[in-house]
Design an enzyme around this catalytic site. Sequence first.
Site, PDB file in Angstrom:
ATOM      1  N   LEU A 168       4.762  -0.272  10.806  1.00  0.00           N
ATOM      2  CA  LEU A 168       4.272  -0.962   9.657  1.00  0.00           C
ATOM      3  C   LEU A 168       2.767  -0.530   9.433  1.00  0.00           C
ATOM      4  O   LEU A 168       2.160   0.029  10.019  1.00  0.00           O
ATOM      5  CB  LEU A 168       4.081  -2.646  10.229  1.00  0.00           C
ATOM      6  N   GLY A 219       1.806   0.651   5.972  1.00  0.00           N
ATOM      7  CA  GLY A 219       1.845   1.145   4.862  1.00  0.00           C
ATOM      8  C   GLY A 219       0.797   2.453   4.581  1.00  0.00           C
ATOM      9  O   GLY A 219       0.434   2.966   5.484  1.00  0.00           O
ATOM     10  N   CYS A 233      -2.365   2.805   4.186  1.00  0.00           N
ATOM     11  CA  CYS A 233      -3.613   2.686   4.609  1.00  0.00           C
ATOM     12  C   CYS A 233      -3.744   3.017   5.921  1.00  0.00           C
ATOM     13  O   CYS A 233      -4.268   4.051   6.437  1.00  0.00           O
ATOM     14  CB  CYS A 233      -4.127   1.226   4.515  1.00  0.00           C
ATOM     15  N   GLU A 243     -13.215  19.202 -11.043  1.00  0.00           N
ATOM     16  CA  GLU A 243     -13.085  17.637 -11.797  1.00  0.00           C
ATOM     17  C   GLU A 243     -13.106  18.115 -13.268  1.00  0.00           C
ATOM     18  O   GLU A 243     -13.890  18.321 -13.696  1.00  0.00           O
ATOM     19  CB  GLU A 243     -13.997  17.028 -11.054  1.00  0.00           C
ATOM     20  N   GLY A 295      -5.004  11.158  -8.403  1.00  0.00           N
ATOM     21  CA  GLY A 295      -4.669   9.754  -8.400  1.00  0.00           C
ATOM     22  C   GLY A 295      -3.374   9.393  -7.975  1.00  0.00           C
ATOM     23  O   GLY A 295      -2.620  10.132  -7.568  1.00  0.00           O
ATOM     24  N   HIS A 329     -36.490  -3.897  11.915  1.00  0.00           N
ATOM     25  CA  HIS A 329     -36.917  -2.461  12.268  1.00  0.00           C
ATOM     26  C   HIS A 329     -36.736  -1.950  13.387  1.00  0.00           C
ATOM     27  O   HIS A 329     -36.893  -2.714  14.642  1.00  0.00           O
ATOM     28  CB  HIS A 329     -38.641  -2.747  11.850  1.00  0.00           C
TER      29      HIS A 329
HETATM   30  C1  LIG Z   1      -5.798   9.637   1.461  1.00  0.00           C
HETATM   31  C2  LIG Z   1      -6.160   8.053   1.346  1.00  0.00           C
HETATM   32  C3  LIG Z   1      -7.357   7.661   1.746  1.00  0.00           C
HETATM   33  C4  LIG Z   1      -7.590   6.201   1.625  1.00  0.00           C
HETATM   34  N1  LIG Z   1      -8.620   5.524   1.932  1.00  0.00           N
HETATM   35  C5  LIG Z   1      -9.040   4.331   1.527  1.00  0.00           C
HETATM   36  C6  LIG Z   1     -10.192   3.638   2.282  1.00  0.00           C
HETATM   37  O1  LIG Z   1     -11.045   4.333   3.087  1.00  0.00           O
HETATM   38  N2  LIG Z   1     -10.203   2.334   1.844  1.00  0.00           N
HETATM   39  C7  LIG Z   1      -9.673   1.852   1.231  1.00  0.00           C
HETATM   40  O2  LIG Z   1      -9.920   0.378   1.074  1.00  0.00           O
HETATM   41  N3  LIG Z   1      -8.492   2.337   0.473  1.00  0.00           N
HETATM   42  C8  LIG Z   1      -8.230   3.623   0.813  1.00  0.00           C
HETATM   43  N4  LIG Z   1      -7.002   4.059   0.395  1.00  0.00           N
HETATM   44  C9  LIG Z   1      -6.133   3.229  -0.405  1.00  0.00           C
HETATM   45  C10 LIG Z   1      -5.200   2.308   0.331  1.00  0.00           C
HETATM   46  O3  LIG Z   1      -4.648   3.133   1.368  1.00  0.00           O
HETATM   47  C11 LIG Z   1      -4.431   1.429  -0.430  1.00  0.00           C
HETATM   48  O4  LIG Z   1      -5.120   0.949  -1.574  1.00  0.00           O
HETATM   49  C12 LIG Z   1      -3.727   0.550   0.073  1.00  0.00           C
HETATM   50  O5  LIG Z   1      -2.827   0.894   1.058  1.00  0.00           O
HETATM   51  C13 LIG Z   1      -2.858  -0.284  -0.898  1.00  0.00           C
HETATM   52  O6  LIG Z   1      -2.026  -1.334  -0.153  1.00  0.00           O
HETATM   53  P1  LIG Z   1      -0.659  -1.844  -0.617  1.00  0.00           P
HETATM   54  O7  LIG Z   1      -0.011  -2.892   0.397  1.00  0.00           O
HETATM   55  O8  LIG Z   1      -0.605  -2.186  -2.094  1.00  0.00           O
HETATM   56  O9  LIG Z   1       0.393  -0.644  -0.665  1.00  0.00           O
HETATM   57  P2  LIG Z   1       0.965   0.656   0.538  1.00  0.00           P
HETATM   58  O10 LIG Z   1      -0.131   0.472   1.666  1.00  0.00           O
HETATM   59  O11 LIG Z   1       1.147   1.711  -0.355  1.00  0.00           O
HETATM   60  O12 LIG Z   1       2.260  -0.127   1.163  1.00  0.00           O
HETATM   61  C14 LIG Z   1       3.242  -0.381   0.545  1.00  0.00           C
HETATM   62  C15 LIG Z   1       4.653  -0.167   1.476  1.00  0.00           C
HETATM   63  O13 LIG Z   1       5.669  -0.587   0.741  1.00  0.00           O
HETATM   64  C16 LIG Z   1       6.658   0.100   1.344  1.00  0.00           C
HETATM   65  N5  LIG Z   1       7.858   0.030   0.245  1.00  0.00           N
HETATM   66  C17 LIG Z   1       7.701   0.422  -1.100  1.00  0.00           C
HETATM   67  N6  LIG Z   1       8.895   0.505  -1.482  1.00  0.00           N
HETATM   68  C18 LIG Z   1       9.878  -0.432  -0.825  1.00  0.00           C
HETATM   69  C19 LIG Z   1      10.878  -0.972  -0.980  1.00  0.00           C
HETATM   70  N7  LIG Z   1      11.826  -0.868  -2.001  1.00  0.00           N
HETATM   71  N8  LIG Z   1      11.464  -1.388   0.116  1.00  0.00           N
HETATM   72  C20 LIG Z   1      10.867  -1.344   1.314  1.00  0.00           C
HETATM   73  N9  LIG Z   1       9.662  -1.034   1.635  1.00  0.00           N
HETATM   74  C21 LIG Z   1       9.058  -0.474   0.334  1.00  0.00           C
HETATM   75  C22 LIG Z   1       6.328   1.488   1.447  1.00  0.00           C
HETATM   76  O14 LIG Z   1       6.918   2.124   2.335  1.00  0.00           O
HETATM   77  C23 LIG Z   1       4.949   1.002   2.026  1.00  0.00           C
HETATM   78  O15 LIG Z   1       4.770   1.121   3.304  1.00  0.00           O
HETATM   79  C24 LIG Z   1      -6.764   5.461   0.563  1.00  0.00           C
HETATM   80  C25 LIG Z   1      -5.343   6.006   0.184  1.00  0.00           C
HETATM   81  C26 LIG Z   1      -5.466   7.355   0.654  1.00  0.00           C
HETATM   82  C27 LIG Z   1      -4.003   7.848  -0.013  1.00  0.00           C
END
Ligand SMILES: Cc1cc2nc3c(=O)[nH]c(=O)nc-3n(C[C@H](O)[C@H](O)[C@H](O)COP(=O)(O)OP(=O)(O)OC[C@H]3O[C@@H](n4cnc5c(N)ncnc54)[C@H](O)[C@@H]3O)c2cc1C
Length: 471
Positions: free
Chosen positions: A39, A41, A43, A204, A272, A450
């Site tokens: 669990l 995702g 993050c 970039e 992205g 401070h």
């Molecule tokens: C390298 C990197 C560094 C980052 N650093 C930061 C940071 O420092 N601070 C910050 O705020 N954000 C950061 N982010 C962004 C952050 O990780 C995301 O914005 C955040 O995880 C989004 O959360 P979410 O719940 O929308 O999706 P996600 O975290 O992507 O979770 C989606 C989940 O849905 C599951 N899923 C998808 N489709 C299905 C399905 N059909 N059935 C069952 N399960 C499914 C996936 O397996 C996944 O576990 C970073 C991202 C990356 C790639």
Amino acid sequence: MATSYDVVIIGAGTGGYVAAIRCAQLGMKVAVVEKQKALGGTCLIWGCIPTKALLEHAHALKVIRDAKEWGVTIPAATPVVDMNQVHTRKDRIVNGLTRGVEFLFKKNKIDWIKGTARLAGNGKVDVTNGDRQTLDAKEIIIATGSSARSVPGIEIDHRRIITSDDAIGLKEVPKTLLIMGCGAVGVEFASIYRRFGSEVTIVELLPQLMPLEDEAISVELEKSFRRQGIKSLTGTKVTRGAAGADGVDIEAQTPDGKSQKLTAELLLVATGRGPVTSGLGAEELGVQMERGYIKVDDLYRTSVPNVSAIGDVITLGDTPHPQLAHVSSAEGILVAERLAGQDVRPINYNHVPNCTYCDPEIGSVGLTETKARQRGYDVRVGSFPFGVLGRAKMAGETEGFVKIVADKKYDEILGVHMIGPRSTELVAEAVLALRLECTVDELVKTIHAHPTFSEAIGEAAHATHGAPIHL
Ligand SMILES: Cc1cc2nc3c(=O)[nH]c(=O)nc-3n(C[C@H](O)[C@H](O)[C@H](O)COP(=O)(O)OP(=O)(O)OC[C@H]3O[C@@H](n4cnc5c(N)ncnc54)[C@H](O)[C@@H]3O)c2cc1C
């Protein structure tokens, strides 16, 4: 396990799992469908947590390399990083946190349904995991997140041409690393691998690093990167990347339209992330989509009744939607409270903190100076360098500054932008200031302890009124 729920949430990222906990707290019977083995995702498993763990290793290496400055004698000539230990420690942190979410699910009596979910209509969600089961839900929240995407001409092979998912697990430090795209992900990996010993070049397309930040921040970051030996090619477009046995041949177009050839051991594509909706059945159900994202209103309702969506997978239409963990969590909490019948108000995205954990760190909230001027404000700005502070001198971290953008007429703070030590922590004060519609005067009169880094915020407020004390 039950098959009938008040809420079924698809995806256990920071959006989905936080929504689940809040729904459960509010008395709902909740299931979360998650296809990964753990669990948390992106993050917890691929993003925020592993990258920041790697950055801490990079920071430790910096401190050790500067041992002489700290009066510490280290016999070995050049300290180097042991990637095995780096990954062991990073994985320990990630596993601890993902197990923590499992514990919270148990504590809140949330069912984790392992498998891949598909919307089947009429409040039904099909879950496939070898065999298939169907869940019944009064409400469904889609929180399927995002995944790394490439650009035309660059095919990711996960060997030479890689994404951030690969970059967090490299077994060896590449001699040369070319990073395409310099948003938060690009610059964080630049900091990590430069400290680990790679020669790093960032390419970039736009004219500045961290293009969404205040221009002064981008300029300062580029200066600092130059000092650290990170090469920035801004205004440059990568047009082709061909992976070979030993590395990647890259073609780029420079700002004057000329073609430039570059080579690197690895090319990290950090241009992205796109929405994850493939196989979800959202379109078939009639959920309105926009550029592949799920379109929602300001309370995260999709076009289909009783189906909400949050996090990286959504678009709000006109407003660009920040793909950030804390944003997805805030949206999850809001939806849970709306489903529980509470009076909820739309999130003000102008008050979302943006934190980038590169070296030096960046923290910002609100309008940049340029945006404030574009919106017609009579703008007043003030900034204060960390280098003057006693606390920064003690820490040996004197780069950067805090800049405040304010409205001259009402003295209201419109934006706060900082680059330098602890900026990702310090920005919290600025977020609260914006949320409470603070004036610069209120910040001037707020006493900062401070010696602390936070004094830079108080001093920047004084500077905005034209009277910094320590400058
Ligand atoms: C390298 C990197 C560094 C980052 N650093 C930061 C940071 O420092 N601070 C910050 O705020 N954000 C950061 N982010 C962004 C952050 O990780 C995301 O914005 C955040 O995880 C989004 O959360 P979410 O719940 O929308 O999706 P996600 O975290 O992507 O979770 C989606 C989940 O849905 C599951 N899923 C998808 N489709 C299905 C399905 N059909 N059935 C069952 N399960 C499914 C996936 O397996 C996944 O576990 C970073 C991202 C990356 C790639």
